[in-house]
Design an enzyme around this catalytic site. Structure first.
Site, PDB file in Angstrom:
ATOM      1  N   THR A 139       3.841  -5.968   2.959  1.00 29.68           N
ATOM      2  CA  THR A 139       4.750  -6.611   2.010  1.00 29.68           C
ATOM      3  C   THR A 139       5.196  -7.943   2.591  1.00 29.68           C
ATOM      4  O   THR A 139       5.854  -7.983   3.633  1.00 29.68           O
ATOM      5  CB  THR A 139       5.963  -5.717   1.742  1.00 29.68           C
ATOM      6  OG1 THR A 139       5.513  -4.452   1.245  1.00 29.68           O
ATOM      7  CG2 THR A 139       6.883  -6.347   0.707  1.00 29.68           C
ATOM      8  N   LYS A 186      14.917  10.144   3.955  1.00 29.00           N
ATOM      9  CA  LYS A 186      14.548  10.919   2.780  1.00 29.00           C
ATOM     10  C   LYS A 186      13.734  12.120   3.249  1.00 29.00           C
ATOM     11  O   LYS A 186      13.266  12.153   4.395  1.00 29.00           O
ATOM     12  CB  LYS A 186      13.746  10.080   1.779  1.00 29.00           C
ATOM     13  CG  LYS A 186      12.421   9.579   2.337  1.00 29.00           C
ATOM     14  CD  LYS A 186      11.634   8.779   1.307  1.00 29.00           C
ATOM     15  CE  LYS A 186      11.013   9.682   0.269  1.00 29.00           C
ATOM     16  NZ  LYS A 186      10.083   8.956  -0.625  1.00 29.00           N
ATOM     17  N   GLY A 240      23.991   9.008  -4.685  1.00 31.49           N
ATOM     18  CA  GLY A 240      23.854   9.570  -3.344  1.00 31.49           C
ATOM     19  C   GLY A 240      24.625   8.755  -2.335  1.00 31.49           C
ATOM     20  O   GLY A 240      25.516   7.971  -2.687  1.00 31.49           O
ATOM     21  N   GLU A 283       0.978  -2.575  -1.159  1.00 35.30           N
ATOM     22  CA  GLU A 283       0.981  -1.109  -1.236  1.00 35.30           C
ATOM     23  C   GLU A 283       2.223  -0.628  -1.982  1.00 35.30           C
ATOM     24  O   GLU A 283       3.269  -1.266  -1.965  1.00 35.30           O
ATOM     25  CB  GLU A 283       0.920  -0.501   0.167  1.00 35.30           C
ATOM     26  CG  GLU A 283       1.965  -1.010   1.143  1.00 35.30           C
ATOM     27  CD  GLU A 283       3.293  -0.284   1.040  1.00 35.30           C
ATOM     28  OE1 GLU A 283       3.304   0.819   0.458  1.00 35.30           O
ATOM     29  OE2 GLU A 283       4.299  -0.820   1.517  1.00 35.30           O
ATOM     30  N   PHE A 284       2.066   0.529  -2.646  1.00 38.22           N
ATOM     31  CA  PHE A 284       3.176   1.163  -3.357  1.00 38.22           C
ATOM     32  C   PHE A 284       3.244   2.634  -2.935  1.00 38.22           C
ATOM     33  O   PHE A 284       3.159   3.530  -3.766  1.00 38.22           O
ATOM     34  CB  PHE A 284       2.987   1.045  -4.869  1.00 38.22           C
ATOM     35  CG  PHE A 284       2.973  -0.370  -5.373  1.00 38.22           C
ATOM     36  CD1 PHE A 284       4.149  -1.043  -5.652  1.00 38.22           C
ATOM     37  CD2 PHE A 284       1.772  -1.044  -5.550  1.00 38.22           C
ATOM     38  CE1 PHE A 284       4.131  -2.358  -6.112  1.00 38.22           C
ATOM     39  CE2 PHE A 284       1.739  -2.351  -6.012  1.00 38.22           C
ATOM     40  CZ  PHE A 284       2.931  -3.014  -6.293  1.00 38.22           C
ATOM     41  N   LEU A 285       3.365   2.859  -1.651  1.00 38.96           N
ATOM     42  CA  LEU A 285       3.332   4.211  -1.104  1.00 38.96           C
ATOM     43  C   LEU A 285       4.737   4.712  -0.836  1.00 38.96           C
ATOM     44  O   LEU A 285       5.507   4.055  -0.132  1.00 38.96           O
ATOM     45  CB  LEU A 285       2.521   4.236   0.199  1.00 38.96           C
ATOM     46  CG  LEU A 285       1.108   3.663   0.143  1.00 38.96           C
ATOM     47  CD1 LEU A 285       0.466   3.728   1.526  1.00 38.96           C
ATOM     48  CD2 LEU A 285       0.260   4.396  -0.883  1.00 38.96           C
ATOM     49  N   GLU A 298       7.000   7.230   1.137  1.00 39.73           N
ATOM     50  CA  GLU A 298       6.930   8.119   2.296  1.00 39.73           C
ATOM     51  C   GLU A 298       7.198   9.547   1.839  1.00 39.73           C
ATOM     52  O   GLU A 298       8.119   9.812   1.073  1.00 39.73           O
ATOM     53  CB  GLU A 298       7.941   7.682   3.350  1.00 39.73           C
ATOM     54  CG  GLU A 298       7.593   6.332   3.961  1.00 39.73           C
ATOM     55  CD  GLU A 298       8.449   6.003   5.165  1.00 39.73           C
ATOM     56  OE1 GLU A 298       8.656   6.894   6.012  1.00 39.73           O
ATOM     57  OE2 GLU A 298       8.919   4.863   5.259  1.00 39.73           O
ATOM     58  N   VAL A 318       1.416   2.099   6.739  1.00 46.42           N
ATOM     59  CA  VAL A 318       0.562   1.605   5.661  1.00 46.42           C
ATOM     60  C   VAL A 318      -0.897   1.572   6.096  1.00 46.42           C
ATOM     61  O   VAL A 318      -1.793   2.014   5.366  1.00 46.42           O
ATOM     62  CB  VAL A 318       1.020   0.203   5.209  1.00 46.42           C
ATOM     63  CG1 VAL A 318       0.030  -0.399   4.199  1.00 46.42           C
ATOM     64  CG2 VAL A 318       2.405   0.279   4.589  1.00 46.42           C
ATOM     65  N   CYS A 335      11.363   0.114   3.283  1.00 51.69           N
ATOM     66  CA  CYS A 335      11.025  -0.793   2.175  1.00 51.69           C
ATOM     67  C   CYS A 335      12.239  -1.389   1.482  1.00 51.69           C
ATOM     68  O   CYS A 335      12.438  -2.601   1.515  1.00 51.69           O
ATOM     69  CB  CYS A 335      10.156  -0.056   1.154  1.00 51.69           C
ATOM     70  SG  CYS A 335       8.520   0.372   1.760  1.00 51.69           S
TER      71      CYS A 335
END
Length: 438
Positions: free
Chosen positions: A121, A327, A259, A154-156, A158, A11, A266
């Site tokens: 967070t 991911k 999946g 933050e709303f990032l 990866e 972050v 997160c």
């Protein structure tokens, strides 16, 4: 505008580079001398598309610098972002020791007004503890210096973090005073000019928004995984079900893909932390506890399918794995399904070979030499009795099926992300097992 960012993890580094790209003068601070030395030499410690180029460009242009000493920064900045880690404690709650240490460092060394903004967070109520820590240090010094605290979660994602920062769905900023709002508005003015949504709230609401958003997305994933598992039992096709409910405007089509479980830095951590926050306030988050339970079981699903395929006889089987990162477009293996699958395969007496385009070094760090590390996506298949797809990297999407079949002892593919066409695999002579379809 001059800002400092404490913490050069995922972050902190992405935020620092992106703020510099927006025109701010940024000093990124970290207590890890090795990491700072690497950054000063142009070596980026994480994999994130577009980040390395942005860091190098802004360092060259003088807007981005790195140091281990936060004290030297405070007299020259208006904002200090706290982007240090908040790892889960044993009980699932967020560990705030690094957040509070940043606050104490600011309180011990600040000499003028600034805003300390929590980017990490953190649970609701953290800002109060941060403010108290600063006040305690000021009291010890016997001085009164005005300051504000704020929350800017933050709303990032990866793999898409740079784009998420520069073109956000929304920017959430929790403040207590008009002065803090004015300072934060100046920093984010470039985004306001581009009509990106900048939402000002009170601080507790800002702290809650991040947890609520991630927990909602985790809930959708676990719900669809539950639906997929039921589809297998009743003869329905989860892909058709997904399309059918995704066209409902009240539901939408995001995060409806079944999946083999979610992972990363997160969702697992934030779900646990929100459950713990509720318990600390005398409330039982029954839905989220079920979300977590479904996800942990889902991570074992591909092993269970393999076990059934071979009727429990797995000793000595050679198992190939495509993808170990949680991911695509990241080397992050935190809470990755691969860690669960690899451990279960080894315990069952299997020989395991793995390949991931980016996360091989991270896999070595976490798993060691208990598995074989292949040189490419085809080398991993040599004499394999089964192939498990865990991470849907783009390079895995259109393989040469003839080569795949030729290299394997037993051509069976267990698809943990439902990315392949069943008919195509059948024509290629490969047994295909997916999720949510009989």
């Amino acid at each position: 505008m001059n800002i400092a960012i404490a913490g050069t993890g995922y972050v902190g580094l992405v935020s620092g580079a992106c703020f510099a790209e927006m025109g701010a003068n940024v000093i990124c601070v970290d207590v890890n001398q090795e990491k700072i030395s690497a950054l000063q030499s142009g070596r980026i410690p994480i994999y994130e598309p577009g980040l390395e180029e942005m860091v190098l460009r802004n360092c060259k242009e003088g807007r981005l610098r790195f140091t281990t000493d936060i004290v030297t920064c405070l007299d020259n900045v208006e904002i200090v972002f706290s982007a240090v880690g908040t790892p889960p404690d044993e009980d699932g709650s967020a560990d705030l020791k690094y957040v509070l240490e940043v606050a104490r460092s600011v309180g011990r060394n600040m000499n003028k007004y600034l805003v300390l903004v929590t980017k990490s967070t953190v649970p609701v109520g953290t800002a109060k503890r941060v403010k108290a820590a600063i006040l305690d240090e000021l009291d010890r010094r016997g001085v009164q210096i005005p300051f504000d605290v704020a929350s800017n979660p933050e709303f990032l994602k990866e793999g898409a973090a740079v784009n998420d920062f520069m073109s956000p769905d929304r920017v959430v900023i929790g403040v207590e005073t008009e002065r803090a709002k004015e300072v934060m508005s100046r920093l984010y003015r470039p985004m306001m000019l581009n009509n990106f949504r900048v939402i000002f709230t009170d601080i507790p609401s800002a702290e809650m928004i991040k947890y609520a958003a991630n927990s909602m997305l985790a809930t959708r994933i676990s719900f669809m995984n539950d639906i997929a598992n039921l589809c297998e039992l009743v003869g329905a096709d989860v892909n058709m079900v997904r399309k059918g409910i995704g066209t409902d405007s009240r539901i939408g089509n995001k995060f409806l893909y079944p999946g083999c479980g979610y992972g990363g830095s997160c969702f697992p951590k934030d779900v646990k932390a929100l459950i713990r926050t509720a318990e600390n306030n005398g409330y039982n988050m029954r839905v989220l506890k079920a979300v977590e339970e479904v996800n942990e079981k889902q991570k074992e699903l591909l092993f269970d399918k393999l076990y059934r395929y071979y009727q429990g006889s797995l000793v000595g089987k050679n198992i190939a794995i495509w993808g170990v990162a949680f991911k695509p477009e990241t080397d992050d293996m935190r809470e990755a399904t691969a860690l669960v699958i690899i451990e279960k395969l080894l315990s069952a007496g299997c020989n395991v070979r793995v390949y991931d385009p980016v996360a091989m070094d991270e896999c070595r760090r976490r798993v060691g030499e208990k598995v074989v590390y292949a040189s490419d996506m085809y080398d991993v298949l040599l004499n394999a009795d089964a192939l498990l797809l865990l991470t849907e990297w783009k390079q895995f999407r259109i393989p040469a099926w003839g080569v795949v079949k030729k290299l394997m002892n037993q051509p069976v593919l267990i698809d943990g992300r439902n990315i392949y066409d069943e008919q195509e695999l059948m024509k290629s002579g490969i047994d295909y097992i997916c999720i949510g379809k009989k």
